[in-house]
Design a protein around this motif. Structure first.
Motif, mmCIF file in Angstrom:
data_model
loop_
_atom_site.group_PDB
_atom_site.id
_atom_site.type_symbol
_atom_site.label_atom_id
_atom_site.label_comp_id
_atom_site.label_asym_id
_atom_site.label_seq_id
_atom_site.Cartn_x
_atom_site.Cartn_y
_atom_site.Cartn_z
ATOM 1 N N TRP A 173 0.839 -1.206 0.000
ATOM 2 C CA TRP A 173 0.000 0.000 0.000
ATOM 3 C C TRP A 173 0.875 1.257 0.000
ATOM 4 C CZ3 TRP A 173 -5.444 0.345 0.113
ATOM 5 C CH2 TRP A 173 -5.949 1.640 0.299
ATOM 6 N N GLU A 174 1.887 1.264 0.840
ATOM 7 C CA GLU A 174 2.764 2.430 0.936
ATOM 8 C C GLU A 174 3.540 2.673 -0.352
ATOM 9 O OE1 GLU A 174 5.150 1.575 4.323
ATOM 10 O OE2 GLU A 174 3.619 2.229 5.773
ATOM 11 N N LYS A 175 3.791 1.614 -1.108
ATOM 12 C CA LYS A 175 4.564 1.759 -2.337
ATOM 13 C C LYS A 175 3.697 2.081 -3.551
ATOM 14 C CE LYS A 175 8.529 -1.146 -1.147
ATOM 15 N NZ LYS A 175 9.489 -0.054 -1.326
ATOM 16 N N LEU A 176 2.472 1.576 -3.569
ATOM 17 C CA LEU A 176 1.676 1.632 -4.782
ATOM 18 C C LEU A 176 0.466 2.539 -4.727
ATOM 19 C CD1 LEU A 176 1.670 -2.204 -5.597
ATOM 20 C CD2 LEU A 176 3.207 -0.450 -6.509
ATOM 21 N N MET A 177 -0.085 2.771 -3.545
ATOM 22 C CA MET A 177 -1.346 3.493 -3.455
ATOM 23 C C MET A 177 -1.128 4.968 -3.138
ATOM 24 S SD MET A 177 -3.477 1.173 -4.187
ATOM 25 C CE MET A 177 -5.029 1.976 -3.794
ATOM 26 N N PRO A 178 -2.027 5.825 -3.622
ATOM 27 C CA PRO A 178 -1.913 7.266 -3.313
ATOM 28 C C PRO A 178 -2.266 7.519 -1.850
ATOM 29 C CG PRO A 178 -3.962 6.816 -4.486
ATOM 30 C CD PRO A 178 -3.168 5.539 -4.504
ATOM 31 N N ASP A 179 -1.820 8.657 -1.351
ATOM 32 C CA ASP A 179 -2.116 9.020 0.031
ATOM 33 C C ASP A 179 -3.613 9.302 0.204
ATOM 34 O OD1 ASP A 179 0.492 8.788 0.805
ATOM 35 O OD2 ASP A 179 0.962 10.895 0.439
ATOM 36 N N LEU A 180 -4.150 8.794 1.300
ATOM 37 C CA LEU A 180 -5.536 9.018 1.654
ATOM 38 C C LEU A 180 -5.594 9.613 3.053
ATOM 39 C CD1 LEU A 180 -7.192 5.653 0.487
ATOM 40 C CD2 LEU A 180 -7.283 7.854 -0.689
ATOM 41 N N PRO A 181 -6.698 10.244 3.429
ATOM 42 C CA PRO A 181 -6.846 10.663 4.828
ATOM 43 C C PRO A 181 -6.630 9.477 5.755
ATOM 44 C CG PRO A 181 -8.596 11.595 3.483
ATOM 45 C CD PRO A 181 -7.837 10.656 2.594
ATOM 46 N N ALA A 182 -5.943 9.711 6.862
ATOM 47 C CA ALA A 182 -5.520 8.617 7.737
ATOM 48 C C ALA A 182 -6.692 7.741 8.174
ATOM 49 C CB ALA A 182 -4.801 9.187 8.961
#
Length: 362
Positions: free
Chosen positions: A317-326
């Motif tokens: 997730w940290e490598k492939l997905m865009p940042d989302l609200p926590a």
């Protein structure tokens, strides 16, 4: 009466127990997901409030285990077949416990960049890496139960309940005393001595008593709202002492074993079982709730496997997905962890039970 000839009360599916298991595993996944995805999780007010509130889960699992075992003894002719009992537990508990311990040992070694076999790793391998300590403690309880089963009676269980209450209170008191006198130990006490069944004994034997005594849950059902009030009252000092601990040591060295926490964990687990027991018929008649109860059989598998799935998921997730609200990211990852773990368990089941035998391949 042999173990295979179980009384009707234990053959029938107890929906309230399955729902309690499902609730418990959802809380476990949420807690572990928050720990891996929410930045500075322990510094947030959410952790301060939710962490002690969610500490009923492991006690609830132990209480359920005791209750289910106690149900067998409502039939006066019931006799435990210890050999068959442990043959089954060897396959369903011991082997998965050891296999997942090995898997977590290698996984943690890969994450840390080194795999060192020393006394600590050997200790964890035999007593449980991370959350698998629960299985090790459960095996201790099952061993005690095997030794006591043929003597099971009202008097014996009351004596066991009294002795277990003394052992748990003493354990929690010693834990707190060591914390306040020696300071924070980076969870060393909880992650080592917390693997002794003495710490949780009153929870398990109370569950055993609830299962053994036909009238126990019925009586508790009549005072379930008083139990809820007592749960709320017990939560307050637990919350306060957790916060005092953090302010003094800047960490939560004791998540479970504070003397202020034992009453809450005990009463909260009891109230949840009582509340759901009182709604057994409604759960059974509701299609959605009965379907949810059907996942109870998967809870143990989800418990042992979900953290591996979660760690892999967070890594990609940290490598492939865009940042989302926590908060959104936390909920999405928790939901995906449950779904992917279930899918993994279903795949394992298919491979184990539908793979062709060597004779079929000839």
């Amino acid at each position: 009466m042999k173990e295979s000839e179980k009384p009707a009360s234990t053959r029938a599916k107890l929906y309230f127990i399955e729902i309690a298991r499902v609730i418990g595993i959802i809380v476990v996944v949420l807690l572990h997901t928050a720990g891996l995805t929410v930045p500075q999780y322990q510094d947030t007010w959410v952790y301060t409030i939710i962490s002690p509130l969610a500490r009923f889960v492991v006690p609830l699992f132990f209480m359920i285990s005791g209750l289910v075992l106690g149900l067998h003894h409502r039939d006066p002719d019931y006799r435990l077949d210890a050999k068959r009992f442990w043959q089954r537990r060897l396959r369903t508990l011991v082997v998965p416990f050891l296999a997942w311990n090995i898997a977590y040992m290698f996984a943690l070694g890969a994450l840390q960049g080194n795999l060192v076999m020393n006394g600590e790793s050997l200790f964890n391998l035999t007593t449980g890496y991370m959350h698998l300590y629960y299985v090790f403690v459960l095996l201790q309880f099952l061993l005690l139960y095997t030794l006591l089963a043929k003597y099971c009676s009202r008097r014996v269980l009351l004596i066991c309940l009294l002795l277990s209450a003394l052992s748990s209170i003493a354990f929690y008191a010693i834990s707190g005393r060591l914390l306040w006198t020696l300071g924070a130990d980076q969870h060393a006490f909880e992650w080592h001595l917390g693997k002794l069944c003495l710490a949780w004994a009153v929870i398990f034997f109370w569950g055993l008593w609830l299962g053994y005594s036909p009238a126990a849950l019925e009586r508790l059902k009549k005072v379930q709202w008083w139990l809820l009030l007592l749960t709320a009252c017990a939560y307050v000092p637990y919350l306060v002492m957790e916060r005092v601990q953090f302010e003094q040591f800047a960490t939560y060295a004791r998540d479970y074993f504070l003397l202020s926490g034992l009453p809450f964990q005990f009463v909260a687990s009891t109230w949840i079982l009582t509340f759901l027991y009182g709604r057994e018929d409604r759960i059974r008649e509701s299609r959605s709730m009965s379907r949810l109860a059907g996942y109870g059989k998967d809870v143990f598998g989800i418990y042992v496997a979900h953290l591996a799935v979660l760690m892999i998921l967070v890594y990609f997730w940290e490598k492939l997905m865009p940042d989302l609200p926590a908060s959104l990211e936390f909920l999405v990852i928790a939901a995906l962890t449950l779904v992917l773990t279930m899918a993994f368990l279903r795949l394992c089941t298919c491979l184990l039970y539908t793979s062709p035998s060597p004779r079929d391949l000839r």
